[in-house]
Design a protein around this motif. Structure first.
Motif, PDB file in Angstrom:
ATOM      1  N   GLY A 190      24.196  39.746  36.965  1.00  0.00           N
ATOM      2  CA  GLY A 190      24.948  38.741  36.215  1.00  0.00           C
ATOM      3  C   GLY A 190      25.850  37.868  37.060  1.00  0.00           C
ATOM      4  N   GLY A 213      24.951  35.537  39.116  1.00  0.00           N
ATOM      5  CA  GLY A 213      24.446  34.181  39.277  1.00  0.00           C
ATOM      6  C   GLY A 213      23.368  34.019  40.334  1.00  0.00           C
ATOM      7  N   LYS A 214      22.754  35.108  40.743  1.00  0.00           N
ATOM      8  CA  LYS A 214      21.730  35.038  41.806  1.00  0.00           C
ATOM      9  C   LYS A 214      20.521  34.217  41.344  1.00  0.00           C
ATOM     10  N   THR A 215      20.018  34.527  40.144  1.00  0.00           N
ATOM     11  CA  THR A 215      18.857  33.789  39.637  1.00  0.00           C
ATOM     12  C   THR A 215      19.225  32.331  39.386  1.00  0.00           C
ATOM     13  N   THR A 216      20.431  32.121  38.867  1.00  0.00           N
ATOM     14  CA  THR A 216      20.900  30.751  38.652  1.00  0.00           C
ATOM     15  C   THR A 216      20.839  29.961  39.956  1.00  0.00           C
ATOM     16  N   ARG A 248      30.763  37.100  38.374  1.00  0.00           N
ATOM     17  CA  ARG A 248      30.973  35.789  37.789  1.00  0.00           C
ATOM     18  C   ARG A 248      32.420  35.329  37.843  1.00  0.00           C
TER      19      ARG A 248
HETATM   20  P1  ADP Z   1      21.826  37.433  38.135  1.00  0.00           P
HETATM   21  O1  ADP Z   1      20.489  36.885  38.488  1.00  0.00           O
HETATM   22  O2  ADP Z   1      22.749  37.582  39.311  1.00  0.00           O
HETATM   23  O3  ADP Z   1      21.737  38.722  37.379  1.00  0.00           O
HETATM   24  P2  ADP Z   1      21.998  35.108  36.384  1.00  0.00           P
HETATM   25  O4  ADP Z   1      21.936  33.951  37.308  1.00  0.00           O
HETATM   26  O5  ADP Z   1      20.765  35.452  35.653  1.00  0.00           O
HETATM   27  O6  ADP Z   1      22.577  36.389  37.162  1.00  0.00           O
HETATM   28  O7  ADP Z   1      23.148  34.846  35.316  1.00  0.00           O
HETATM   29  C1  ADP Z   1      24.491  34.496  35.672  1.00  0.00           C
HETATM   30  C2  ADP Z   1      25.310  34.292  34.417  1.00  0.00           C
HETATM   31  O8  ADP Z   1      24.908  33.091  33.770  1.00  0.00           O
HETATM   32  C3  ADP Z   1      25.153  35.395  33.380  1.00  0.00           C
HETATM   33  O9  ADP Z   1      26.391  35.612  32.763  1.00  0.00           O
HETATM   34  C4  ADP Z   1      24.156  34.843  32.407  1.00  0.00           C
HETATM   35  O10 ADP Z   1      24.348  35.376  31.130  1.00  0.00           O
HETATM   36  C5  ADP Z   1      24.463  33.360  32.445  1.00  0.00           C
HETATM   37  N1  ADP Z   1      23.259  32.533  32.208  1.00  0.00           N
HETATM   38  C6  ADP Z   1      22.135  32.524  32.960  1.00  0.00           C
HETATM   39  N2  ADP Z   1      21.247  31.614  32.491  1.00  0.00           N
HETATM   40  C7  ADP Z   1      21.818  31.057  31.410  1.00  0.00           C
HETATM   41  C8  ADP Z   1      21.428  30.028  30.474  1.00  0.00           C
HETATM   42  N3  ADP Z   1      20.236  29.404  30.592  1.00  0.00           N
HETATM   43  N4  ADP Z   1      22.281  29.700  29.507  1.00  0.00           N
HETATM   44  C9  ADP Z   1      23.493  30.302  29.391  1.00  0.00           C
HETATM   45  N5  ADP Z   1      23.935  31.265  30.222  1.00  0.00           N
HETATM   46  C10 ADP Z   1      23.120  31.649  31.226  1.00  0.00           C
END
Ligand code: ADP
Ligand code: MG
Length: 255
Positions: free
Chosen positions: A41, A43-46, A211
């Motif tokens: 959570g 933001g790695k994938t983000t 986060r």
């Molecule tokens: P990780 O890959 O490190 O587990 P993510 O990048 O998936 O983390 O998510 C980072 C944060 O952004 C999380 O709190 C997630 O719920 C939020 N998030 C990710 N994608 C979206 C989206 N499309 N809309 C709203 N919130 C999002």
């Protein structure tokens, strides 16, 4: 070279807005294998989605070789292996692997031939006509990696490619990736929450906080190349892994 400077990303607006990333800066040099470690959570994938051009960042800049390519240009520059293997259940392994090339406009027969030629190297010989559910988890990940590899992009983004696998399969695939990388080279940014995986595979490890995600530490992994996963069993490697475990566990307590 990839250069990220002060990148921020907010999802939503108003009270429900989530600051996923804040002031993220990092660089990955040509030919470097970098890892990004952080709690779930953070933001790695983000961050990978922003780099790959699947989404737009709100602040900061993403540069490649000193230029600022648009999101659309980045889509063509980076090879992206997403967290889920995204293999279509109704297509055979070969049809799935060649899909990326077909979407790029390569003639179907040629795409399938080019994919088939690489099946042995990716440990998939004999499974060309099996459907994804007939493959092991490790094979599905190798098929997914092969589909990305076939696009011949200079820079690969790998999102927790072994996260869903059992420990033994994960270890085998890490060795396999280390050896494959010694052969194919290129630049990569690997997202993982496994400190051992980060140290075994990468030249540098970026540590991310919960986060809003930001880079809190950068570690050099000064282990010899070409790398084998045995390199991660040395004393120097163990010290790095312990340090990283400590860093990421401390972060998760705060989270
Ligand atoms: P990780 O890959 O490190 O587990 P993510 O990048 O998936 O983390 O998510 C980072 C944060 O952004 C999380 O709190 C997630 O719920 C939020 N998030 C990710 N994608 C979206 C989206 N499309 N809309 C709203 N919130 C999002
Ligand atoms: Mg993720």
């Amino acid at each position: 070279m990839l250069q990220i400077e002060g990148v921020g990303k907010r999802y939503g607006t108003g009270e429900g807005a989530i600051d996923a990333l804040m002031d993220v800066s990092l660089t990955v040099a040509d030919g470097e294998f970098a890892a990004l470690v952080g709690p779930s959570g953070c933001g790695k994938t983000t961050l990978l989605n922003l780099i790959a051009g699947l989404d737009e960042h709100d602040t900061g800049s993403i540069q490649v070789d000193g230029q600022s390519p648009s999101a659309e240009e980045r889509l063509r520059y980076f090879g992206y292996m997403p967290q889920e293997d995204l293999l279509f259940p109704w297509r055979s392994a070969l049809e799935n692997v060649s899909l990326g090339l077909e979407v790029q406009g390569v003639d179907k027969r040629e795409a399938r031939q080019r994919a088939a030629d690489l099946f042995p190297q990716f440990g998939l010989a004999g499974f060309e006509h099996r459907r994804p559910h007939e493959l092991s988890g490790g094979m599905r990940q190798r098929a997914s990696f092969l589909r990305t590899y076939l696009l011949a992009r200079p820079f690969l983004l790998l999102d927790e490619p072994f996260g869903a696998l059992d420990a033994i399969t994960r270890g085998q695939l890490q060795s396999w990736l280390a050896e494959t990388w010694n052969r194919i080279g290129g630049s990569a940014l690997l997202v993982t929450h496994d400190p051992h995986e980060a140290v075994a595979l990468s030249d540098r490890v970026f540590v991310m906080s919960p986060r809003p995600g930001t880079i809190t530490n950068v570690l050099e992994v000064d282990l010899p190349r070409p790398r084998t996963t045995r390199a991660a069993e040395t004393e120097a490697a163990h010290q790095l892994i312990d340090y990283l475990r400590h860093e990421t566990e401390a972060e998760e307590v705060i989270a």
